[in-house]
Design a protein around this motif. Structure first.
Motif, PDB file in Angstrom:
ATOM      1  N   PRO A  73      14.754 -10.671  -4.070  1.00  0.00           N
ATOM      2  CA  PRO A  73      15.997 -10.041  -3.610  1.00  0.00           C
ATOM      3  C   PRO A  73      16.204 -10.217  -2.111  1.00  0.00           C
ATOM      4  CG  PRO A  73      14.278  -8.390  -3.764  1.00  0.00           C
ATOM      5  CD  PRO A  73      13.667  -9.675  -4.255  1.00  0.00           C
ATOM      6  N   LYS A  74      17.441 -10.114  -1.684  1.00  0.00           N
ATOM      7  CA  LYS A  74      17.718 -10.000  -0.258  1.00  0.00           C
ATOM      8  C   LYS A  74      17.427  -8.555   0.162  1.00  0.00           C
ATOM      9  CE  LYS A  74      21.288 -13.564   0.068  1.00  0.00           C
ATOM     10  NZ  LYS A  74      22.692 -13.869   0.444  1.00  0.00           N
ATOM     11  N   LYS A  75      16.812  -8.396   1.314  1.00  0.00           N
ATOM     12  CA  LYS A  75      16.522  -7.050   1.794  1.00  0.00           C
ATOM     13  C   LYS A  75      17.690  -6.593   2.665  1.00  0.00           C
ATOM     14  CE  LYS A  75      13.766  -6.310   5.188  1.00  0.00           C
ATOM     15  NZ  LYS A  75      14.826  -5.656   6.030  1.00  0.00           N
ATOM     16  N   LEU A  76      18.484  -5.691   2.130  1.00  0.00           N
ATOM     17  CA  LEU A  76      19.659  -5.212   2.839  1.00  0.00           C
ATOM     18  C   LEU A  76      19.386  -3.929   3.607  1.00  0.00           C
ATOM     19  CD1 LEU A  76      22.328  -5.851   0.047  1.00  0.00           C
ATOM     20  CD2 LEU A  76      21.671  -7.351   1.949  1.00  0.00           C
ATOM     21  N   HIS A  77      18.386  -3.177   3.164  1.00  0.00           N
ATOM     22  CA  HIS A  77      18.081  -1.895   3.795  1.00  0.00           C
ATOM     23  C   HIS A  77      16.569  -1.703   3.861  1.00  0.00           C
ATOM     24  CE1 HIS A  77      22.306  -0.931   3.084  1.00  0.00           C
ATOM     25  NE2 HIS A  77      22.131  -1.250   1.813  1.00  0.00           N
TER      26      HIS A  77
ATOM     27  N   CYS B 246      11.681 -16.093 -22.126  1.00  0.00           N
ATOM     28  CA  CYS B 246      10.470 -16.162 -22.944  1.00  0.00           C
ATOM     29  C   CYS B 246       9.709 -14.840 -22.984  1.00  0.00           C
ATOM     30  CB  CYS B 246       9.548 -17.253 -22.412  1.00  0.00           C
ATOM     31  SG  CYS B 246       9.018 -16.978 -20.695  1.00  0.00           S
ATOM     32  N   GLY B 247      10.197 -13.837 -22.248  1.00  0.00           N
ATOM     33  CA  GLY B 247       9.495 -12.566 -22.166  1.00  0.00           C
ATOM     34  C   GLY B 247       8.590 -12.462 -20.962  1.00  0.00           C
ATOM     35  N   GLY B 248       8.422 -13.573 -20.233  1.00  0.00           N
ATOM     36  CA  GLY B 248       7.645 -13.547 -18.999  1.00  0.00           C
ATOM     37  C   GLY B 248       8.322 -12.689 -17.946  1.00  0.00           C
ATOM     38  N   ILE B 249       7.567 -12.334 -16.912  1.00  0.00           N
ATOM     39  CA  ILE B 249       8.072 -11.437 -15.866  1.00  0.00           C
ATOM     40  C   ILE B 249       7.793 -12.045 -14.495  1.00  0.00           C
ATOM     41  CG2 ILE B 249       7.753  -9.178 -14.752  1.00  0.00           C
ATOM     42  CD1 ILE B 249       7.161  -8.024 -17.499  1.00  0.00           C
ATOM     43  N   VAL B 250       8.773 -11.926 -13.595  1.00  0.00           N
ATOM     44  CA  VAL B 250       8.594 -12.327 -12.202  1.00  0.00           C
ATOM     45  C   VAL B 250       8.843 -11.111 -11.319  1.00  0.00           C
ATOM     46  CG1 VAL B 250       9.365 -13.809 -10.316  1.00  0.00           C
ATOM     47  CG2 VAL B 250       9.302 -14.704 -12.660  1.00  0.00           C
ATOM     48  N   ILE B 251       7.885 -10.810 -10.459  1.00  0.00           N
ATOM     49  CA  ILE B 251       8.040  -9.738  -9.471  1.00  0.00           C
ATOM     50  C   ILE B 251       8.225 -10.386  -8.108  1.00  0.00           C
ATOM     51  CG2 ILE B 251       6.955  -7.769  -8.322  1.00  0.00           C
ATOM     52  CD1 ILE B 251       5.497  -7.158 -10.887  1.00  0.00           C
ATOM     53  N   GLY B 252       9.387 -10.151  -7.492  1.00  0.00           N
ATOM     54  CA  GLY B 252       9.687 -10.704  -6.179  1.00  0.00           C
ATOM     55  C   GLY B 252       9.827  -9.605  -5.143  1.00  0.00           C
ATOM     56  N   CYS B 253       9.261  -9.817  -3.967  1.00  0.00           N
ATOM     57  CA  CYS B 253       9.290  -8.821  -2.898  1.00  0.00           C
ATOM     58  C   CYS B 253       9.771  -9.464  -1.598  1.00  0.00           C
ATOM     59  CB  CYS B 253       7.902  -8.234  -2.656  1.00  0.00           C
ATOM     60  SG  CYS B 253       7.084  -7.559  -4.117  1.00  0.00           S
ATOM     61  N   MET B 254      10.494  -8.695  -0.796  1.00  0.00           N
ATOM     62  CA  MET B 254      10.905  -9.150   0.534  1.00  0.00           C
ATOM     63  C   MET B 254      10.540  -8.059   1.544  1.00  0.00           C
ATOM     64  SD  MET B 254      12.212 -11.822   2.031  1.00  0.00           S
ATOM     65  CE  MET B 254      13.281 -12.725   0.910  1.00  0.00           C
ATOM     66  N   PHE B 255       9.661  -8.417   2.497  1.00  0.00           N
ATOM     67  CA  PHE B 255       9.163  -7.478   3.497  1.00  0.00           C
ATOM     68  C   PHE B 255       9.753  -7.781   4.866  1.00  0.00           C
ATOM     69  CE2 PHE B 255       5.845  -7.516   0.309  1.00  0.00           C
ATOM     70  CZ  PHE B 255       5.311  -6.235   0.316  1.00  0.00           C
ATOM     71  N   ASP B 256       9.911  -6.746   5.695  1.00  0.00           N
ATOM     72  CA  ASP B 256      10.188  -6.932   7.119  1.00  0.00           C
ATOM     73  C   ASP B 256       8.851  -7.244   7.788  1.00  0.00           C
ATOM     74  OD1 ASP B 256      10.631  -6.480   9.958  1.00  0.00           O
ATOM     75  OD2 ASP B 256      12.488  -5.457   9.405  1.00  0.00           O
TER      76      ASP B 256
ATOM     77  N   GLY C  80      10.332   3.623   4.565  1.00  0.00           N
ATOM     78  CA  GLY C  80      11.101   4.058   5.722  1.00  0.00           C
ATOM     79  C   GLY C  80      12.065   3.000   6.224  1.00  0.00           C
ATOM     80  N   GLU C  81      12.421   3.122   7.495  1.00  0.00           N
ATOM     81  CA  GLU C  81      13.358   2.197   8.130  1.00  0.00           C
ATOM     82  C   GLU C  81      12.892   1.898   9.549  1.00  0.00           C
ATOM     83  OE1 GLU C  81      17.758   3.170   7.023  1.00  0.00           O
ATOM     84  OE2 GLU C  81      16.716   5.087   7.251  1.00  0.00           O
ATOM     85  N   ILE C  82      13.199   0.716  10.046  1.00  0.00           N
ATOM     86  CA  ILE C  82      12.918   0.379  11.441  1.00  0.00           C
ATOM     87  C   ILE C  82      14.175   0.673  12.247  1.00  0.00           C
ATOM     88  CG2 ILE C  82      12.347  -1.468  13.063  1.00  0.00           C
ATOM     89  CD1 ILE C  82      10.691  -2.753  10.850  1.00  0.00           C
ATOM     90  N   LEU C  83      14.066   1.661  13.114  1.00  0.00           N
ATOM     91  CA  LEU C  83      15.208   2.137  13.887  1.00  0.00           C
ATOM     92  C   LEU C  83      14.787   2.385  15.334  1.00  0.00           C
ATOM     93  CD1 LEU C  83      16.469   4.819  11.331  1.00  0.00           C
ATOM     94  CD2 LEU C  83      17.480   2.562  11.708  1.00  0.00           C
ATOM     95  N   LEU C  84      15.778   2.557  16.197  1.00  0.00           N
ATOM     96  CA  LEU C  84      15.499   2.897  17.587  1.00  0.00           C
ATOM     97  C   LEU C  84      15.140   4.373  17.688  1.00  0.00           C
ATOM     98  CD1 LEU C  84      15.520   2.165  20.644  1.00  0.00           C
ATOM     99  CD2 LEU C  84      17.929   2.882  20.657  1.00  0.00           C
TER     100      LEU C  84
ATOM    101  N   ILE D 108       8.965   2.587  13.237  1.00  0.00           N
ATOM    102  CA  ILE D 108       9.208   2.811  11.819  1.00  0.00           C
ATOM    103  C   ILE D 108       9.477   4.297  11.611  1.00  0.00           C
ATOM    104  CG2 ILE D 108       8.334   2.559   9.471  1.00  0.00           C
ATOM    105  CD1 ILE D 108       6.442   0.408  10.473  1.00  0.00           C
ATOM    106  N   HIS D 109      10.691   4.608  11.158  1.00  0.00           N
ATOM    107  CA  HIS D 109      11.023   5.998  10.852  1.00  0.00           C
ATOM    108  C   HIS D 109      10.585   6.271   9.419  1.00  0.00           C
ATOM    109  CE1 HIS D 109      14.198   9.458  10.723  1.00  0.00           C
ATOM    110  NE2 HIS D 109      12.950   9.887  10.766  1.00  0.00           N
ATOM    111  N   CYS D 110       9.507   7.001   9.264  1.00  0.00           N
ATOM    112  CA  CYS D 110       8.956   7.312   7.938  1.00  0.00           C
ATOM    113  C   CYS D 110       9.746   8.483   7.361  1.00  0.00           C
ATOM    114  CB  CYS D 110       7.466   7.627   8.047  1.00  0.00           C
ATOM    115  SG  CYS D 110       6.491   6.291   8.768  1.00  0.00           S
ATOM    116  N   ASN D 111      10.944   8.168   6.870  1.00  0.00           N
ATOM    117  CA  ASN D 111      11.888   9.192   6.410  1.00  0.00           C
ATOM    118  C   ASN D 111      12.084   9.173   4.899  1.00  0.00           C
ATOM    119  OD1 ASN D 111      13.240   6.798   6.133  1.00  0.00           O
ATOM    120  ND2 ASN D 111      14.964   7.317   7.478  1.00  0.00           N
ATOM    121  N   ASN D 112      11.275   8.375   4.185  1.00  0.00           N
ATOM    122  CA  ASN D 112      11.371   8.251   2.736  1.00  0.00           C
ATOM    123  C   ASN D 112      12.780   7.854   2.297  1.00  0.00           C
ATOM    124  OD1 ASN D 112      10.260   8.148   0.191  1.00  0.00           O
ATOM    125  ND2 ASN D 112      10.354  10.349  -0.176  1.00  0.00           N
TER     126      ASN D 112
END
Length: 435
Positions: free
Chosen positions: A129-133, A145-155, A80-84, A93-97
């Motif tokens: 990543p930068k969280k833009l939305h 090398c075939g390795g994997i990195v999972i990066g997350c950015m939370f509000d 969702g999104e954090i909105l007024l 939190i607007h749970c609007n998918n």
């Protein structure tokens, strides 16, 4: 399209928006009183893996996208999104998918070559990543090398570290075609205030109303030593507070006030005395359930104190937040101030303040297995633009007696640590992780 510098390049292959799997219901989810204590900022985390023993990167990413959609059906506020909410006059939190931005990328670097000691160079803006939305953004990067990195950015307003780890471990379990070991709870009533509200005056020693500074913030660009940077160290077998105090003295900030705040999770405490059902609800609660007690000492006083005396002082101010009644009092205190911005008392002044959190108690790294192997290394990450100081201790993935320490501090303090405590704070490198 890509990101390039002197260390390595990252090329973005695809950007998609992943929505929660049907069915879902459009609705508003209010913040709890404990959520309202968190300022509007983002916090990141990343997890490094060796090359999967089966399947190519395209197959791996397809599985991650599918499982992410199913995980978001359970953790729907993250899509969702954090909105007024104009009907109630406050942010919710607007749970609007709306969905989660997912980036697929490849990096021209091997896992063993990643400069984990300096995440400002190797992680931020490259592998996280930068969280833009929205509330959450994710990037999955394949290394040379075939390795994997999972990066997350939370509000952070929507999730604390406990909640973020709960989501990622559930996502990993779904990817492995296993049922989530814990289902999240978004039940707000378990954190409702008492009627009538009541609280101890001691809450005023932990939190206060936020008053915007009357003077412009100091322009850090004029003094590189004041810029906040990120570093990760390896410690074999708690002298951080004392070292910072020494640094302040040596940099001619004579007898400055040092504030140290400790993050205390209230889930277990609020679950006390309510039976097994209440304990389970608190353990599975998704959101912020933190208090931030703090203590203050002058740098000269800290310099002259023994480590045992410092530990005793920390223990004394920490005791205020280690009981159930403290969190009940905080909930009631916030209720009377819901329309006003609030802040931890340690960060209400212009003095040096450091938030210290322990990641050693989470024991979650083994749960971050997406089906291709255990995490080689994982850490939190504070965006470099944030001006609050933060330290987190993490368990070593290779030796339970050793620590990894993540720091977000001014460059002058980091330089002092490296000059005077290099025997203890060793730059994190691949050799300590057995990569």
């Amino acid at each position: 399209m890509g990101i390039r510098d002197k260390s390595f390049s990252v090329d973005v292959i695809e950007k998609v928006v992943v929505h929660a799997e049907e069915p879902w219901t459009d609705h508003w989810l209010p913040f709890t009183n404990l959520d309202l204590l968190v300022p509007p900022f983002d916090v990141g985390s990343f997890f490094c893996y060796k090359k999967p023993s089966h399947g190519d990167f395209a197959t791996t990413l397809s599985a991650l996208k599918d499982s992410l959609s199913r995980a978001l059906a359970l953790y729907y506020p993250l899509a969702g999104e954090i909105l007024l909410n104009v009907d109630v006059g406050e942010n919710q939190i607007h749970c609007n998918n709306r969905g989660v931005d997912l980036t697929k990328a490849v990096a021209d670097v091997e896992l063993k070559e990643l400069n984990l000691y300096n995440p400002d160079e190797s992680i931020e803006g490259k592998l996280i990543p930068k969280k833009l939305h929205g509330v959450l953004a994710i990037q999955v990067t394949e290394l040379k090398c075939g390795g994997i990195v999972i990066g997350c950015m939370f509000d952070h307003r929507a999730a604390d570290g406990y909640s973020a780890n709960m989501f990622i471990s559930s996502w990993a379990e779904i990817t492995r075609s296993e049922p989530p070991s814990m289902l999240p709870s978004f039940q707000r009533s378990i954190l409702n205030p008492r009627c009538p509200t009541t609280y101890s005056p001691s809450i005023g020693n932990v939190f206060s109303l936020f008053e915007p500074p009357t003077e412009p913030a100091h322009d850090q660009t004029n003094n590189g030593d004041d810029l906040l940077i990120n570093r990760v160290y390896y410690i074999e077998g708690e002298q951080l507070n004392k070292i910072i105090a020494l640094s302040m003295e040596d940099s001619e900030n004579y007898n400055r006030l040092c504030n140290v705040a400790l993050a205390v999770d209230g889930r277990g405490r609020l679950g006390q005395g309510g039976g097994e059902e209440k304990k389970k609800l608190m353990a599975s609660h998704f959101g912020n359930v933190l208090s931030m007690p703090s203590g203050s000492k002058r740098s000269q006083e800290l310099k002259e104190m023994s480590l045992s005396d410092i530990a005793t002082n920390v223990h004394e101010f920490l005791q205020t937040a280690t009981v159930k009644d403290h969190f009940l009092d905080v909930i009631d205190w916030v209720e009377e101030r819901r329309s006003q911005p609030l802040v931890a008392i340690a960060f209400a002044s212009k003095e040096v303040s450091v938030m210290i959190s322990s990641g050693t108690r989470f024991h979650i790294m083994d749960k971050m297995d997406f089906g291709w192997g255990k995490v080689v290394f994982g850490s939190c990450h504070v965006p470099s633009g944030r001006n609050d100081c933060y330290v987190m201790t993490l368990s070593s993935p290779t030796n339970n007696n050793d620590w990894i320490v993540y720091m977000h501090l001014p460059m002058k303090h980091m330089s002092y640590i490296e000059l005077h405590a290099s025997h203890m704070f060793k730059p994190l490198s691949a050799e300590y992780l057995r990569i």
